[in-house]
Design a protein around this motif. Sequence first.
Motif, PDB file in Angstrom:
ATOM      1  N   ALA A  13       0.843  -1.197   0.000  1.00  0.00           N
ATOM      2  CA  ALA A  13       0.000   0.000   0.000  1.00  0.00           C
ATOM      3  C   ALA A  13       0.871   1.236   0.000  1.00  0.00           C
ATOM      4  CB  ALA A  13      -0.903  -0.006   1.226  1.00  0.00           C
TER       5      ALA A  13
ATOM      6  N   ASN B 276      -3.357   3.922  -2.298  1.00  0.00           N
ATOM      7  CA  ASN B 276      -3.435   2.941  -3.384  1.00  0.00           C
ATOM      8  C   ASN B 276      -2.719   1.671  -2.952  1.00  0.00           C
ATOM      9  OD1 ASN B 276      -4.573   4.455  -5.789  1.00  0.00           O
ATOM     10  ND2 ASN B 276      -2.996   5.832  -5.038  1.00  0.00           N
ATOM     11  N   GLY B 277      -3.265   0.568  -3.342  1.00  0.00           N
ATOM     12  CA  GLY B 277      -2.567  -0.647  -2.957  1.00  0.00           C
ATOM     13  C   GLY B 277      -3.222  -1.885  -3.488  1.00  0.00           C
ATOM     14  N   MET B 278      -2.583  -2.987  -3.151  1.00  0.00           N
ATOM     15  CA  MET B 278      -3.069  -4.272  -3.625  1.00  0.00           C
ATOM     16  C   MET B 278      -2.789  -5.322  -2.558  1.00  0.00           C
ATOM     17  SD  MET B 278      -2.137  -6.019  -7.197  1.00  0.00           S
ATOM     18  CE  MET B 278      -3.023  -7.418  -7.791  1.00  0.00           C
TER      19      MET B 278
ATOM     20  N   LYS C  40      -2.907  -9.551  -1.993  1.00  0.00           N
ATOM     21  CA  LYS C  40      -3.085 -10.845  -2.655  1.00  0.00           C
ATOM     22  C   LYS C  40      -3.140 -11.922  -1.591  1.00  0.00           C
ATOM     23  CE  LYS C  40      -0.705  -9.790  -6.957  1.00  0.00           C
ATOM     24  NZ  LYS C  40       0.389 -10.135  -7.851  1.00  0.00           N
TER      25      LYS C  40
ATOM     26  N   ASP D 107      -7.606 -11.369  -5.026  1.00  0.00           N
ATOM     27  CA  ASP D 107      -6.812 -10.156  -5.256  1.00  0.00           C
ATOM     28  C   ASP D 107      -7.705  -8.966  -5.011  1.00  0.00           C
ATOM     29  OD1 ASP D 107      -4.752 -11.737  -5.973  1.00  0.00           O
ATOM     30  OD2 ASP D 107      -5.079 -11.533  -8.132  1.00  0.00           O
ATOM     31  N   SER D 108      -7.264  -8.072  -4.142  1.00  0.00           N
ATOM     32  CA  SER D 108      -8.072  -6.863  -3.929  1.00  0.00           C
ATOM     33  C   SER D 108      -7.223  -5.637  -4.214  1.00  0.00           C
ATOM     34  CB  SER D 108      -8.638  -6.830  -2.511  1.00  0.00           C
ATOM     35  OG  SER D 108      -7.602  -6.740  -1.592  1.00  0.00           O
ATOM     36  N   ARG D 109      -7.854  -4.704  -4.878  1.00  0.00           N
ATOM     37  CA  ARG D 109      -7.188  -3.429  -5.172  1.00  0.00           C
ATOM     38  C   ARG D 109      -7.985  -2.338  -4.493  1.00  0.00           C
ATOM     39  NH1 ARG D 109      -6.916  -6.370  -9.644  1.00  0.00           N
ATOM     40  NH2 ARG D 109      -4.894  -6.660 -10.627  1.00  0.00           N
TER      41      ARG D 109
ATOM     42  N   ASN E  60      -8.135   2.026  -3.816  1.00  0.00           N
ATOM     43  CA  ASN E  60      -7.606   3.363  -4.096  1.00  0.00           C
ATOM     44  C   ASN E  60      -8.629   4.413  -3.694  1.00  0.00           C
ATOM     45  OD1 ASN E  60      -9.351   4.029  -6.471  1.00  0.00           O
ATOM     46  ND2 ASN E  60      -8.348   2.191  -7.247  1.00  0.00           N
TER      47      ASN E  60
ATOM     48  N   ILE F  28     -12.776  -0.185  -3.040  1.00  0.00           N
ATOM     49  CA  ILE F  28     -12.124  -1.493  -2.950  1.00  0.00           C
ATOM     50  C   ILE F  28     -12.708  -2.413  -4.013  1.00  0.00           C
ATOM     51  CG2 ILE F  28     -11.654  -3.477  -1.478  1.00  0.00           C
ATOM     52  CD1 ILE F  28     -12.179  -1.597   0.912  1.00  0.00           C
ATOM     53  N   LYS F  29     -11.829  -3.042  -4.777  1.00  0.00           N
ATOM     54  CA  LYS F  29     -12.290  -3.993  -5.806  1.00  0.00           C
ATOM     55  C   LYS F  29     -11.672  -5.351  -5.503  1.00  0.00           C
ATOM     56  CE  LYS F  29     -12.762  -4.326 -10.813  1.00  0.00           C
ATOM     57  NZ  LYS F  29     -12.251  -5.664 -11.032  1.00  0.00           N
TER      58      LYS F  29
ATOM     59  N   ASP G  43     -11.194  -9.265  -6.706  1.00  0.00           N
ATOM     60  CA  ASP G  43     -11.300 -10.282  -7.759  1.00  0.00           C
ATOM     61  C   ASP G  43     -10.863 -11.611  -7.178  1.00  0.00           C
ATOM     62  OD1 ASP G  43     -12.094  -8.600  -9.842  1.00  0.00           O
ATOM     63  OD2 ASP G  43     -10.042  -7.855 -10.011  1.00  0.00           O
TER      64      ASP G  43
END
Lengths: 168, 591
Positions: B436, B444-446, B448, B478-480, B482, B490-491, B493
Amino acid sequence: MITQIIKFLRVLASEAAPIQISMGIALAMIVGLTPLLSLHNLLVVFVLLTFRINLAAFLLALGLFSGLAYLLDPLFHSFGVTLLQHESLHAAWTSMYNSTFWRLTHFNNTIVIGSLVSTLLAFIPFVLITNVLIKRYRTHVLVYLQRSKLANWLQSSKLVTRFTSLSE
Amino acid sequence: MKSIRWGGLITFVITMLVFASALLFAGTILKPLMESSFTAMNGAKVDIESVDVSYSPLTLEIKNIQIADQEQAMVNAVQIDQVKFAASFGQLFLGKLIIDEASIHGIRIDTPRHKPGLIVQSDDEDLLDAVSDDSLISMPKLEVLDVKSILASNPLLSDKLIDELDKDFSDTEVQWKTISESLPDKEKSDEYDTRFNNIKIMAKGDAKQKITAIKDAKQLSSELKEEVKKVKQAKDRFGTDIKRINAELKVVKAAPAKDIAMLKSKYSLDNMNAENISQMIFGEQVAGYTALAKKWYRRIEPYLSSEEEVETVEVERSKGRDVVFHEFRPMPVVYIGLASITANLPRGLFEGTITAISSDQTIKKEATRFKLQGVSLSNKDSETVSGEFNYIDKNNGFSKIKYSVVKSKIDDFVLSRSDKLPLTMKQAVMDFDLNARFQQGSLNGMAKMRFKEVAFDSGDTSSLVANSFKGVSAFAIDSRFNGSVNNLSIKIDSDLDNQLSRQLKNKLNQEKKKFEDELKVELDKKLKSPMDKIEAKKARLNSVKNKIDDREKQLQQKIASLKTTIDSEKTQKKKEASDKLKNKLKDKFGF
């Protein structure tokens, strides 16, 4: 105020040496006109307590100079700015700024440096002039007053005696 | 020596000694000062057990710092067993806290307090509570369908058509009963037989009788033809009715199929899928963690954003102005070169370091970096958190954090308490990586997550979705994220969606088949009785038809027989006349 004046007149009329009184007043000028909580004032207090300097004169003059400081602060500030921003002194100031001791003195404050330099410059002339003035007061004004009928009357007056005793 | 005032000198020295002696009790003096200032900073009570100061070198040791939680009175948000550091004495006189090395040991979180730590009631909304509210989850109604209740609660086309047909049958039956009664019955038939027999007897009589017989035969034939005509008319009408009823019956027989299609469509077995189920389930967890992160961010935000004024400090006019000169070795007001940390967290024991903690990074141009690593971890191979707070460029400063967990064992992790989908991860092995970055107000970040050796438990629910989880043994999420901290997007997948979709599709196909079969059986069972009734009515109508056919046949036979009799009588009569003429000629001419 009258009490302060009477006390001051008594100091002037005391047996203290004129130089002790003038030194007391000069040191009060330094402490009074510069910010009280400054390192140099510790040195002044040391000198004041260690040497035979008239404490009464110091304390009476301190009140006077402390009041005067409020009026003179703008001048000290301007003078301090001039000194601290002077090109030729910049290297010296920078060197001092990097010293822990000098930083403790708060020399980089415009009023501290302005008032301290002003009072130090004025110190010796002030002592000399005050010393001369005290001597002249004692030889001329004080002798004249002591011989005057008004002085005799005041000395014998119960009212004045009571007033001064109350003031003390 | 007369000019020296010894009394004054001694007084000065004693005064200085009194002030100096205060340093011996610095710890006692500092403790309440630190507690009050830290309490003001924290917004809840901060208690310190002791502060010890030693001067060669200048060392400060603070023991048992308890930082109360702003929201829970009897809980310490953080408790630190010991903080120890050596500070620069000279810099301290200049109002700067410069520490080359510090150690912070025994950091613990959420420890119990002996006395309440709240100083004001927090008005922060409890985000964790809010996100754990089950109402946020909207689960699809994927449950095994009860065919009987469906049939009972839905109006069926079959029922309607059967009722209509039954009524039509009843009306037709009544109508035909009347018609049937108006047709020649056995009595009438016997009467026709009697008349026919009489005609046959009379036909063998004399000429007069024969003439009467012919007359009667003609009359009878005419009547029979009239009867046949009536029967034919009735038969035609009956044929029309039967045709209509058969058409209606055909529609009725097709109705159950239509009903099944309608019910299948209504209970949308065809449209069920597992899209975004992972978002629904893990979204709740992510929202919980996000809320927790926001809570901690709010706590540390004031310290992250503190900036030091360096050029000039504007003060009251009577106090002048501090002019700042170039420093040969510039230092911020607070600087800690290296802090070693041990933290005893619920997740395990962590050790690590923080370097270059600074109140103003622009001065030393060093970013604050930290790294904490789990040691003696019981349920995972490793857990590491590292990061950087880089505000060297004030206009473009950033914070970044990296967190990773390797082979973390998960037991009984409740994913959803929803009644519609109670779901627990009974066991799994997880690898987790989070990166992040927070810059210019934007995060912003990801993250896994890789789950292996997964076993889900969905209790005894009949939910198809819940049951679909049982076939999943590994998946990735996987979450992204921002956006601003307070408005984070939050997205999520996951291949879990695809896996669940496959599982769900299989389950759905099975259920669909079962549903259709059950529906057919139940519908047949339901329609059997009315259909039997209708079939019986149809059979009755058919018997009426047969009866009419028989009647027509009999009448036709009678007509044919009558015609034969008349024709035979005519032929005989003709023959007799011919013979008579022949005999007369023979008698007259002799040949």
